[in-house]
Motif scaffolding. Structure first.
Motif: not given
Length: 342
Positions: A300, A304-305, A308
């Motif tokens: 998870t 997120e990385h 980005e």
């Protein structure tokens, strides 16, 4: 689309990124995937901390070592990197040691310079080059010259040349050098031309007494000009190759973590600035979602990385590779990893 599909028919590929993210594994697996498709591939490590030989379980050095295909697969079964099926290509490896390259480069230049100088100055020349070895930029310039020679020669004998490069900052500076070095060498040639014209004018004023000196000076001038023109032409050809998106690409390799993502975004900007095409970003070792709470949590956070990264470099295709059990070591393991890139 897999990584090999994104590379298409491009013949020179650089793999770069933060240290420890798997550049050697990805570049070697890509080389093997291309070889299975029938291409002859030279994979070259320029990272001072060489892992190419360890990865393949072979002795790899400054010379070319056959890693897969032909005699390297004698007696190999289907599990050993897929075997050497009919029509398959080959993978050849090479490790370039930056320190050794710099030393060899300075030794060669030193011999050339001493050939142009009186014998009583030879010790001064040796002292100068001993100091030059520690000068900033010396290793990078020598490494660039060796890489240029390797890739331009390699393209004559291989279908593709892949570079497993040093960590991010070093690689970005190195790829900026062809433009800087060609301009710098052109400046030296311009100054040589002015110096030669001045010397000719002075010898003309001196008349016949200068004939012997003129002959000796002309030989030295011709040798200096030959060396400078060779380097200029080499760097110009390398610069043209690096900025030709039809022939050359860069693959950014990273882990789905904050620091590697930040370095990758910065690297992408530097590569765009010098005109190098980025074919893909390979996000290596993605954690599974179905192997326990800990790894699911990591997955998870990694997602997120990755989101980005997509936001920061929206035009670059992403290839995500799973975290595999055990280390990738030996031709068989490289072969299994290569299957993920098709």
């Amino acid at each position: 689309m897999g990584l090999t599909g994104l590379l298409g028919e491009r013949r020179v590929v650089f793999f770069g990124g933060k240290g420890g993210v798997g550049k050697t594994t990805v570049s070697s697996a890509c080389a093997l995937a291309l070889a299975r498709a029938g291409r002859s591939v030279l994979v070259v490590s320029t990272d001072p901390a060489h892992n190419l030989g360890h990865l393949w379980g072979a002795e790899v050095g400054a010379g070319e070592t056959l890693l897969w295909g032909g005699d390297a697969n004698a007696g190999a079964g289907a599990g050993d990197a897929g075997g050497a099926e009919a029509g398959a290509g080959s993978v050849t490896g090479m490790e370039i040691d930056p320190d050794a390259v710099a030393q060899a480069h300075l030794s060669t230049v030193g011999r050339t310079v001493k050939g142009m100088m009186p014998e009583h100055l030879h010790r001064e020349v040796d002292r100068y080059f001993a100091l030059a070895r520690q000068s900033p930029g010396t290793q990078e310039a020598a490494l660039l010259e060796r890489m240029s020679e390797v890739v331009l020669d390699g393209l004559e004998r291989y279908n593709a040349v892949l570079f497993d490069t040093a960590p991010t900052g070093h690689t970005a500076r190195l790829l900026e050098l062809p433009q800087l070095m060609s301009a710098w060498t052109e400046g030296l040639l311009s100054r040589r031309t002015k110096s030669e014209r001045f010397s000719d004018a002075m010898r003309g004023l001196e008349g016949r007494r200068a004939d012997a000196a003129r002959s000796s000076q002309e030989v030295r001038d011709a040798e200096i000009r030959r060396v400078l023109e060779r380097r200029r032409d080499l760097f110009v050809r390398m610069r043209e190759l690096l900025t030709d998106a039809q022939r050359t690409a860069f693959v950014m390799v990273l882990a789905a973590e904050r620091m590697p993502v930040l370095e990758t975004v910065e690297l992408h900007g530097q590569l765009r600035g010098i005109g190098v095409d980025v074919a893909a970003a390979v996000v290596n070792r993605r954690s599974p979602t179905d192997a326990g709470e800990f790894l699911a949590g990591r997955s998870t956070a990694e997602g997120e990385h990755v989101a980005e990264l997509r936001r920061q470099v929206p035009g670059v295709p992403l290839v995500q590779l799973p975290l595999l059990p055990g280390e990738v070591t030996g031709a068989a393991a490289v072969g299994r990893f290569a299957a993920l890139l098709d």
